[in-house]
Write a protein that holds these residues in place. Sequence first.
Motif, PDB file in Angstrom:
ATOM      1  N   SER A 161      -2.852   6.222  -7.162  1.00 62.43           N
ATOM      2  CA  SER A 161      -2.356   5.017  -7.506  1.00 62.43           C
ATOM      3  C   SER A 161      -2.582   5.074  -9.075  1.00 62.43           C
ATOM      4  O   SER A 161      -1.808   4.005  -9.512  1.00 62.43           O
ATOM      5  CB  SER A 161      -3.168   3.825  -6.980  1.00 62.43           C
ATOM      6  N   LEU A 204     -11.235   4.124   7.981  1.00 59.72           N
ATOM      7  CA  LEU A 204      -9.879   4.466   7.475  1.00 59.72           C
ATOM      8  C   LEU A 204      -9.521   3.714   6.122  1.00 59.72           C
ATOM      9  O   LEU A 204      -8.958   4.628   5.148  1.00 59.72           O
ATOM     10  CB  LEU A 204      -8.689   4.076   8.588  1.00 59.72           C
ATOM     11  N   MET A 205      -9.987   2.639   5.959  1.00 56.54           N
ATOM     12  CA  MET A 205      -9.684   2.014   4.619  1.00 56.54           C
ATOM     13  C   MET A 205     -10.430   2.593   3.432  1.00 56.54           C
ATOM     14  O   MET A 205     -10.263   3.072   2.403  1.00 56.54           O
ATOM     15  CB  MET A 205     -10.373   0.438   4.714  1.00 56.54           C
ATOM     16  N   VAL A 251       0.096   5.259  -0.286  1.00 57.91           N
ATOM     17  CA  VAL A 251      -0.697   5.742   0.820  1.00 57.91           C
ATOM     18  C   VAL A 251       0.089   6.210   1.870  1.00 57.91           C
ATOM     19  O   VAL A 251       1.328   5.493   2.118  1.00 57.91           O
ATOM     20  CB  VAL A 251      -1.336   4.248   1.526  1.00 57.91           C
ATOM     21  N   ASP A 302      -0.950   6.734   7.775  1.00 55.67           N
ATOM     22  CA  ASP A 302      -2.109   6.138   7.505  1.00 55.67           C
ATOM     23  C   ASP A 302      -2.052   4.590   7.824  1.00 55.67           C
ATOM     24  O   ASP A 302      -2.702   3.793   8.511  1.00 55.67           O
ATOM     25  CB  ASP A 302      -2.860   6.284   6.322  1.00 55.67           C
ATOM     26  N   VAL A 303      -0.813   4.086   7.493  1.00 59.21           N
ATOM     27  CA  VAL A 303      -0.360   2.646   7.572  1.00 59.21           C
ATOM     28  C   VAL A 303      -0.263   2.430   8.915  1.00 59.21           C
ATOM     29  O   VAL A 303      -0.466   1.196   9.761  1.00 59.21           O
ATOM     30  CB  VAL A 303       0.845   2.237   6.785  1.00 59.21           C
ATOM     31  N   MET A 305       0.920  -1.159  -0.067  1.00 58.42           N
ATOM     32  CA  MET A 305       0.093  -0.037   0.139  1.00 58.42           C
ATOM     33  C   MET A 305       0.995   1.161  -0.143  1.00 58.42           C
ATOM     34  O   MET A 305       0.630   2.151  -0.578  1.00 58.42           O
ATOM     35  CB  MET A 305      -0.977  -0.121   1.326  1.00 58.42           C
ATOM     36  N   SER A 357      -8.974   8.952  -1.018  1.00 59.80           N
ATOM     37  CA  SER A 357      -7.983   9.735  -1.132  1.00 59.80           C
ATOM     38  C   SER A 357      -6.995   9.248  -1.927  1.00 59.80           C
ATOM     39  O   SER A 357      -6.228  10.247  -2.622  1.00 59.80           O
ATOM     40  CB  SER A 357      -7.460  10.170   0.146  1.00 59.80           C
ATOM     41  N   SER A 358      -6.592   8.022  -1.943  1.00 63.08           N
ATOM     42  CA  SER A 358      -5.546   7.427  -2.927  1.00 63.08           C
ATOM     43  C   SER A 358      -5.690   6.838  -4.224  1.00 63.08           C
ATOM     44  O   SER A 358      -4.927   6.198  -4.978  1.00 63.08           O
ATOM     45  CB  SER A 358      -4.617   6.479  -1.968  1.00 63.08           C
ATOM     46  N   LYS A 372       0.654   1.881  -4.347  1.00 66.90           N
ATOM     47  CA  LYS A 372      -0.697   2.760  -3.958  1.00 66.90           C
ATOM     48  C   LYS A 372      -0.433   4.139  -3.191  1.00 66.90           C
ATOM     49  O   LYS A 372      -1.337   4.842  -3.454  1.00 66.90           O
ATOM     50  CB  LYS A 372      -1.709   2.047  -3.319  1.00 66.90           C
ATOM     51  N   ASP A 410     -11.452   5.827   3.804  1.00 64.71           N
ATOM     52  CA  ASP A 410     -11.089   7.147   3.343  1.00 64.71           C
ATOM     53  C   ASP A 410      -9.591   7.059   2.658  1.00 64.71           C
ATOM     54  O   ASP A 410      -9.622   7.955   1.854  1.00 64.71           O
ATOM     55  CB  ASP A 410     -10.381   7.856   4.685  1.00 64.71           C
ATOM     56  N   ILE A 411      -8.942   6.212   2.772  1.00 69.64           N
ATOM     57  CA  ILE A 411      -7.788   5.652   1.844  1.00 69.64           C
ATOM     58  C   ILE A 411      -7.906   5.533   0.433  1.00 69.64           C
ATOM     59  O   ILE A 411      -7.370   5.824  -0.123  1.00 69.64           O
ATOM     60  CB  ILE A 411      -6.997   4.562   2.552  1.00 69.64           C
TER      61      ILE A 411
END
Length: 387
Positions: free
Chosen positions: A145, A133-134, A45, A49-50, A39, A140-141, A43, A136-137
Motif C-alpha cells: 500500500s 485474515l485481517m 489486497v 483474500d477479499v 482494499m 502482507s499488504s 491497498k 495477515d492482510i
Amino acid sequence: MKKTLYRYIFNEIPPPFLVGMVTFTFVLLMGRFLKLAEMVVEKGVPFGDVVRMVSYLLPSFWLFTIPMALLLSILLAFGRLSGDSEVTAMKSCGISLYGLFPPPLLFSVLAALACLWVQVYAVPWGNSSFKKLMLDIAQSSAGVSIKEKVFNNAFPDMVIYADGLTPKGESMTGVIVHDERDPKAPTTIFAAAGTLFSDPRSHSMEFQLKNGSIHRNEAGAGYRMVQFQEYILRVALTDPTPKGPKKTSEMTMDELRHPPAGTPKKEVKLRRQELHSRLALPFSCIVFAFVGVPLGIQNRRSGKASGFSLSIAVILCYYIALSGFDTLGEKGILPPLLSAWGPNLLFLLGGGYLFMKTAAEEPLPLTALYQRVKEAVRTRTRKGAKA
C-alpha cells in the motif's frame, strides 16, 4: 393423499426461500462493498483474500437473513396458493388451515435448526477467521500500500513518504516518517534508505532505517535532534493482549453458560441475557411460520412485490421489539429470560390470533383497513385522471 398434498405445499417454499436468502444477504453486503473495493484498488489486497473475507462475514448475516427469507417464502408460497384459488379448493375437500400448516411448520423447524447451527458454530468460526485474515492482510499488504513519491497513511497515526521503492514495497530510499502516535511528542524521521519487515509473532511491522536523523519536539523539553546510522522503528498492527474485560458478544456459548467464580451479579445477568438472545433468535423462524401463513393467505393476488414489502414490515417490527426488550434487559427492568424471549412470545401470540381468525375465515382488522385505504387511493386516482 395427505403425503402428496404436504409434499406439494412443501415444494412451494424452498424456491422463494433461496431467492430471499440471496436478496437479503446481498442487501446486507452492499454496506461492505465500498470498503472491500477500496482494499482491492487502493491497498492492493488480492481479490482472493477479499472473497475469503466475504465468506467469513456470511454466517453473521445468515443469522438475520434465514428468518427473513423464511417469512418471505411462506408469504409468497401461500400467497400464490391463495391467489390461484388452490387454498379454496383444498378447503372444499375438507382440509382446514390447520391441515395445511404441517409443511411450513416443518420447514420453519429446519430453518431454526440451521440458524441455531450458524449461531453456535459458524459465527464464532467466521469471526475468528476474519480477524486472523485481517491481521495477515495487514502484515502482507502494508508494504504494497506504500507508493513512491506519495504521502501514505498505511499505518494509523503515521505518514510515510518514500522517494523510491522496490515493486513489493519492502526496500525504500529517501524515506520520511512522521509519527504522531504520541501526541505530546510528535516525531519526524529522515533516512537515506529503509527496509520494511513483518513480524507475525508480535503482530507488528519493523522499519529498519539507515543513515538519517530523528527530529522530536517534546512538550516542556524543546526541540531535539538525534542522528543515527541504523534505527529500528516498530509499528504494532494489533494488540495481541487486549486490555479490559471481554465483551459478551465475543464470548463463546460455554463462557456464557459458566461464568468464572467471583463474577459480579450484573455481569452474570448480562451473560445470561446474551445466552438467551442467541437461543431465541433461531426460534423466531418457528414464530414467523405462525405469522406468515395467515398473512400470505390474506395477501392473495397482491403479487411478489407486496410479499417483499409485507415481510420487511413484519421483520422491522420484530427487530424493533427485539431492540426494545434488549434495552429493558440491559437496564435491569426485565429479567434476562423475559427480555430475550419476550419478542418471540409477543409475535407468537399475535401470529396465533391471526392464524385462528384466518382459519375461521374471518377478515383480519389490518387487512380490512388496508383494503379500505387501497380503494380510497384508487378512487382519488381515478377522479384525478378524469379531471
